[in-house]
Design a protein around this motif. Structure first.
Motif, short mmCIF file in Angstrom:
data_model
loop_
_atom_site.label_atom_id
_atom_site.label_comp_id
_atom_site.label_asym_id
_atom_site.label_seq_id
_atom_site.Cartn_x
_atom_site.Cartn_y
_atom_site.Cartn_z
N UNK A 53 14.14 -19.66 -21.93
CA UNK A 53 14.43 -18.22 -21.88
C UNK A 53 13.16 -17.43 -21.58
N UNK A 54 13.20 -16.50 -20.60
CA UNK A 54 12.01 -15.67 -20.33
C UNK A 54 11.67 -14.80 -21.54
N UNK A 55 10.40 -14.82 -21.91
CA UNK A 55 9.92 -14.01 -23.03
C UNK A 55 9.29 -12.71 -22.55
N UNK A 56 8.49 -12.81 -21.49
CA UNK A 56 7.79 -11.64 -20.98
C UNK A 56 7.35 -11.90 -19.56
N UNK A 57 7.14 -10.83 -18.82
CA UNK A 57 6.61 -10.92 -17.47
C UNK A 57 5.33 -10.10 -17.42
N UNK A 58 4.25 -10.73 -17.03
CA UNK A 58 2.94 -10.06 -17.02
C UNK A 58 2.43 -9.93 -15.60
N UNK A 59 1.97 -8.75 -15.25
CA UNK A 59 1.40 -8.52 -13.93
C UNK A 59 0.03 -9.18 -13.81
N UNK A 60 -0.24 -9.78 -12.65
CA UNK A 60 -1.53 -10.41 -12.38
C UNK A 60 -2.37 -9.42 -11.57
N UNK A 61 -3.50 -9.06 -12.09
CA UNK A 61 -4.33 -8.05 -11.45
C UNK A 61 -5.34 -8.67 -10.49
N UNK A 62 -5.53 -8.00 -9.35
CA UNK A 62 -6.54 -8.42 -8.39
C UNK A 62 -7.75 -7.51 -8.47
N UNK A 63 -8.87 -8.01 -8.92
CA UNK A 63 -10.02 -7.15 -9.15
C UNK A 63 -11.03 -7.13 -8.02
N UNK A 64 -10.95 -8.12 -7.10
CA UNK A 64 -11.92 -8.18 -6.02
C UNK A 64 -11.47 -7.43 -4.78
N UNK A 65 -12.28 -7.49 -3.75
CA UNK A 65 -12.02 -6.82 -2.47
C UNK A 65 -11.13 -7.74 -1.63
N UNK A 66 -9.88 -7.34 -1.43
CA UNK A 66 -8.95 -8.18 -0.69
C UNK A 66 -9.31 -8.24 0.80
N UNK A 67 -9.94 -7.20 1.32
CA UNK A 67 -10.38 -7.25 2.72
C UNK A 67 -11.48 -8.29 2.90
N UNK A 68 -12.40 -8.35 1.95
CA UNK A 68 -13.46 -9.35 2.00
C UNK A 68 -12.87 -10.75 1.82
N UNK A 69 -11.85 -10.87 0.97
CA UNK A 69 -11.16 -12.15 0.78
C UNK A 69 -10.54 -12.62 2.11
N UNK A 70 -9.90 -11.68 2.80
CA UNK A 70 -9.29 -12.00 4.09
C UNK A 70 -10.36 -12.37 5.12
N UNK A 71 -11.45 -11.63 5.12
CA UNK A 71 -12.54 -11.92 6.07
C UNK A 71 -13.11 -13.32 5.83
N UNK A 72 -13.31 -13.66 4.57
CA UNK A 72 -13.83 -14.99 4.25
C UNK A 72 -12.89 -16.09 4.73
N UNK A 73 -11.58 -15.86 4.58
CA UNK A 73 -10.60 -16.86 5.03
C UNK A 73 -10.63 -17.00 6.54
N UNK A 74 -10.73 -15.90 7.26
CA UNK A 74 -10.76 -15.95 8.72
C UNK A 74 -12.05 -16.60 9.22
N UNK A 75 -13.16 -16.31 8.57
CA UNK A 75 -14.41 -16.94 8.97
C UNK A 75 -14.38 -18.44 8.75
N UNK A 76 -13.60 -18.88 7.77
CA UNK A 76 -13.51 -20.32 7.51
C UNK A 76 -12.74 -21.05 8.61
N UNK A 77 -12.12 -20.30 9.55
CA UNK A 77 -11.40 -20.93 10.66
C UNK A 77 -12.33 -21.73 11.56
N UNK A 78 -13.62 -21.58 11.37
CA UNK A 78 -14.57 -22.38 12.15
C UNK A 78 -14.40 -23.88 11.85
N UNK A 79 -13.82 -24.21 10.69
CA UNK A 79 -13.61 -25.62 10.36
C UNK A 79 -12.61 -26.27 11.31
N UNK A 80 -11.83 -25.46 12.02
CA UNK A 80 -10.85 -25.97 12.97
C UNK A 80 -11.38 -26.02 14.39
N UNK A 81 -12.64 -25.67 14.58
CA UNK A 81 -13.24 -25.69 15.92
C UNK A 81 -13.29 -24.35 16.60
N UNK A 82 -12.81 -23.30 15.92
CA UNK A 82 -12.81 -21.95 16.48
C UNK A 82 -14.10 -21.24 16.10
#
Length: 229
Positions: free
Chosen positions: A93-122
Motif C-alpha cells: 500500500x502506498x504510504x506517501x509520495x515525495x517529490x525529488x528535487x533537482x538542485x544543480x544546473x540542468x542546462x549544464x547537465x545536458x551540456x555534459x551529456x552532449x559533450x560525452x558524445x565524443x565517446x561515439x566518435x563524434x
C-alpha cells in the motif's frame, strides 16, 4: 475475534503506527539535499554484464556537432520526479509520495551529456558554426524538455526528452525530439541512484541524437519538422 487474533491485530496496528511516525525522508531525498544534476556516462556495453545489452554505437570520424545554444525549457524545473514510499505489506500500500528535487544546473547537465558524445566518435563543440567549406559539420540548438524519474516497485525508472533544432546551410531548420528511458534496481532510494537512472535516460536520448547527426554529416535527409507538443 479470538484473543489470539486480537493480539495479532494489536501488534500489527502498533507496527503500523511506528511506521507512520518514522520520518519519510530518512533516505536523504530531501529539499535540503537535492540531486546534483551532474552527468556521468554509463559504462560501455561490454562493461555491463548484468544489464540489458546495448548495441555499440560508433559514427564515422570527422563529423562535428556545434551546440551554440543549450536551454532548459522544462515547465517545472524544481522537481525531477517522485519517490513513492510503500508500506511493506503483501499488497504494498502506498504510504506517501515525495517529490525529488533537482538542485544543480540542468542546462549544464545536458551540456555534459552532449559533450560525452565524443565517446561515439563524434566531435562536439559548444560554439557557433564557423565559416568553413567542410560539409561534415552540423549545428543544433538543444532544449531539455523533460527529466523525470520515479520509483516503480523494486526499480527506478527515468524519462528524458531532448529537442534538437538542426540548422544546415541552405536548408530549412529541422526539429527532432529524442526520448530516453532508463531503469535500474532501487537499493536504498539514494540520491546517487536517482541521478544514475536519470543519466541512463539522458544517455539513450543522446545516442539517438548522435545517430541523426551522423546521418546529416553524411548528407542524408531527416524527416520534416516535428511540431513541439
Amino acid at each position: 475475534m479470538t484473543p489470539r487474533h486480537a493480539s495479532r491485530a494489536a501488534a500489527a496496528l502498533g507496527a503500523f503506527s511506528v511506521l507512520l511516525a518514522a520520518p519519510v525522508a530518512s533516505h536523504a531525498l530531501t529539499e535540503t539535499e537535492p540531486l546534483p544534476m551532474v552527468y556521468e556516462p554509463a559504462p560501455e556495453p561490454a562493461e555491463r554484464p548484468n544489464s540489458t545489452p546495448v548495441a555499440p554505437l560508433r559514427v564515422a570520424s570527422g563529423c562535428t556537432l556545434y551546440l551554440p545554444k543549450i536551454d532548459d525549457v522544462r515547465p517545472h524545473k524544481a522537481s525531477v520526479g517522485n519517490l513513492t514510499v510503500m508500506m511493506p505489506t503483501l499488497h504494498a500500500t502506498p504510504l506517501a509520495v515525495q517529490s525529488i528535487q533537482g538542485g544543480g544546473d540542468a542546462s549544464a547537465w545536458t551540456r555534459g551529456a552532449l559533450q560525452s558524445a565524443s565517446r561515439y566518435g563524434l566531435r562536439v563543440a559548444t560554439a557557433a558554426l564557423p565559416a568553413s567549406g567542410n560539409a561534415r559539420q552540423v549545428t543544433a540548438d538543444v532544449a531539455l524538455r523533460l527529466a523525470h524519474s520515479w520509483s516503480a516497485g523494486l526499480n527506478l525508472v527515468s524519462h528524458v526528452v531532448l529537442q534538437a533544432t538542426y540548422r544546415m546551410p541552405g536548408t530549412e531548420a529541422v526539429v527532432r525530439q529524442y526520448h530516453g528511458m532508463g531503469t535500474r534496481t532501487n537499493w536504498a532510494n539514494g540520491n546517487g541512484e536517482f541521478m544514475s537512472v536519470l543519466n541512463l535516460g539522458m544517455e539513450e536520448a543522446v545516442r539517438g541524437m548522435v545517430s541523426d547527426t551522423a546521418a546529416l554529416c553524411d548528407g542524408k535527409p531527416l524527416p520534416a519538422r516535428v511540431a513541439a507538443p
